[in-house]
Write an enzyme that holds these catalytic residues in place. Structure first.
Site, PDB file in Angstrom:
ATOM      1  N   LYS A  13      15.527   1.618  -4.560  1.00  0.00           N
ATOM      2  CA  LYS A  13      15.028   0.278  -4.629  1.00  0.00           C
ATOM      3  C   LYS A  13      15.268  -0.397  -5.475  1.00  0.00           C
ATOM      4  CE  LYS A  13      10.940  -1.048  -3.741  1.00  0.00           C
ATOM      5  NZ  LYS A  13      10.038   0.117  -3.395  1.00  0.00           N
ATOM      6  N   ARG A  88       4.350  -7.400  -2.004  1.00  0.00           N
ATOM      7  CA  ARG A  88       4.076  -6.378  -2.245  1.00  0.00           C
ATOM      8  C   ARG A  88       2.079  -6.657  -0.571  1.00  0.00           C
ATOM      9  NH1 ARG A  88       5.756  -2.450  -5.881  1.00  0.00           N
ATOM     10  NH2 ARG A  88       6.038  -0.370  -5.098  1.00  0.00           N
ATOM     11  N   ARG A 127      13.145  13.018  -7.639  1.00  0.00           N
ATOM     12  CA  ARG A 127      12.423  11.924  -8.763  1.00  0.00           C
ATOM     13  C   ARG A 127      11.933  12.716  -9.697  1.00  0.00           C
ATOM     14  NH1 ARG A 127      11.289   5.363  -7.597  1.00  0.00           N
ATOM     15  NH2 ARG A 127       9.483   6.628  -7.358  1.00  0.00           N
ATOM     16  N   ARG A 133       7.979  10.820 -12.922  1.00  0.00           N
ATOM     17  CA  ARG A 133       6.832   9.589 -13.401  1.00  0.00           C
ATOM     18  C   ARG A 133       6.069  10.131 -13.022  1.00  0.00           C
ATOM     19  NH1 ARG A 133       9.129   4.558 -10.387  1.00  0.00           N
ATOM     20  NH2 ARG A 133       7.722   4.534  -9.413  1.00  0.00           N
ATOM     21  N   ARG A 144       0.988   6.314  -2.327  1.00  0.00           N
ATOM     22  CA  ARG A 144       1.799   5.546  -2.001  1.00  0.00           C
ATOM     23  C   ARG A 144       2.483   4.587  -0.296  1.00  0.00           C
ATOM     24  NH1 ARG A 144       5.636   7.283  -6.343  1.00  0.00           N
ATOM     25  NH2 ARG A 144       6.524   5.125  -5.414  1.00  0.00           N
TER      26      ARG A 144
HETATM   27  P1  AMP Z   1       7.935   0.809  -7.948  1.00  0.00           P
HETATM   28  O1  AMP Z   1       8.239   0.820  -9.497  1.00  0.00           O
HETATM   29  O2  AMP Z   1       7.906  -0.661  -7.638  1.00  0.00           O
HETATM   30  O3  AMP Z   1       7.016   1.523  -6.310  1.00  0.00           O
HETATM   31  O4  AMP Z   1       6.110   0.356  -8.521  1.00  0.00           O
HETATM   32  C1  AMP Z   1       5.287   1.662  -9.403  1.00  0.00           C
HETATM   33  C2  AMP Z   1       3.763   0.852  -8.794  1.00  0.00           C
HETATM   34  O5  AMP Z   1       3.406   0.271  -9.861  1.00  0.00           O
HETATM   35  C3  AMP Z   1       3.048   1.267  -7.641  1.00  0.00           C
HETATM   36  O6  AMP Z   1       2.746   1.748  -6.980  1.00  0.00           O
HETATM   37  C4  AMP Z   1       1.989   0.347  -8.037  1.00  0.00           C
HETATM   38  O7  AMP Z   1       0.659   0.946  -7.904  1.00  0.00           O
HETATM   39  C5  AMP Z   1       2.684  -1.072  -8.837  1.00  0.00           C
HETATM   40  N1  AMP Z   1       3.341  -2.034  -8.140  1.00  0.00           N
HETATM   41  C6  AMP Z   1       4.165  -2.583  -8.454  1.00  0.00           C
HETATM   42  N2  AMP Z   1       4.670  -3.565  -7.613  1.00  0.00           N
HETATM   43  C7  AMP Z   1       3.456  -4.348  -7.515  1.00  0.00           C
HETATM   44  C8  AMP Z   1       3.552  -5.604  -6.358  1.00  0.00           C
HETATM   45  N3  AMP Z   1       3.985  -6.545  -6.033  1.00  0.00           N
HETATM   46  N4  AMP Z   1       1.702  -5.197  -6.583  1.00  0.00           N
HETATM   47  C9  AMP Z   1       1.590  -4.673  -7.183  1.00  0.00           C
HETATM   48  N5  AMP Z   1       1.096  -3.209  -7.623  1.00  0.00           N
HETATM   49  C10 AMP Z   1       2.822  -3.634  -7.423  1.00  0.00           C
END
Ligand code: AMP
Length: 191
Positions: A13, A88, A127, A133, A144
């Site tokens: 994404k 989400r 990654r 990360r 996740r």
């Molecule tokens: P991502 O980089 O999009 O994979 O997001 C990393 C982490 O940020 C996720 O595993 C959540 O802990 C938090 N996060 C990101 N977007 C959201 C969202 N829309 N709602 C809740 N937590 C989020």
């Protein structure tokens, strides 16, 4: 253009968001990136978000929703945006509906990147090595994916029913996936 980009963690994404947003000249807004920036700056929002992120859980909706409301109210998002990683949860869908409704706007399309699970695990482990990360350890990766399946996958049907869903094969080279996304958006019937 107001777009949502969805897909499981590791579907690509973030990478696709940048190219697609650039194509439409709209900002790519990644809630994950905003949280990570707050964590590294040690802001109160970052401190609150970090424990959820480290565990692979979602940050509570109230926190995430108000962060997105503030971000899309900024000048650069007035003409459109691409949301990467939001909404989400079903509660976030409702909140986003309210945010865009208030502005007399609507979401044009919801792109879902589909990738096979084996490929996802490979990408995330890779990654973990290149980006380091904190949430790319094997246990957290699994957590996740579970949370995605439980809380986010149901959103696909919601957007399908609204006629907004554009499913794109996310396997293969980055440039090929971008081309598929743009082609699918060009040919999808949007009112
Ligand atoms: P991502 O980089 O999009 O994979 O997001 C990393 C982490 O940020 C996720 O595993 C959540 O802990 C938090 N996060 C990101 N977007 C959201 C969202 N829309 N709602 C809740 N937590 C989020």
């Amino acid at each position: 253009m107001r777009l949502i980009l969805m897909g499981p963690p590791g579907a690509g994404k973030g990478t696709q968001a940048k190219f697609v947003a650039e194509h439409y000249s709209v900002p790519a807004i990644s809630t994950g990136d905003i949280f990570r920036a707050n964590v590294s700056q040690g802001t109160p929002l970052g401190l609150e978000a970090q424990r959820y992120m480290d565990a692979g859980d979602y940050v509570p909706d109230e926190v995430t929703n108000s962060m997105v409301a503030n971000r899309i109210a900024e000048d650069d998002a007035k003409g459109g945006f691409l949301l990467d990683g939001y909404p989400r949860t079903l509660a976030q869908v409702e909140e986003l509906d309210a945010m865009v409704g208030e502005r007399q706007e609507r979401i044009d399309a919801v792109v879902v990147l589909t990738v096979e699970m084996d490929e996802i695990v490979q990408r995330l482990l890779q990654r973990a090595q290149t980006e380091g990360r904190a949430d790319d350890t094997e246990d957290v990766i699994r957590r996740r994916q579970e949370i995605y399946a439980e809380q986010t996958e149901p959103l696909i049907e919601v957007y399908r029913e609204r006629g907004l869903l554009v499913e794109v094969d996310g396997m293969g080279e980055v440039a090929d996936v971008t081309a598929r996304v743009l082609e699918a958006l060009d040919s999808s019937p949007r009112g």
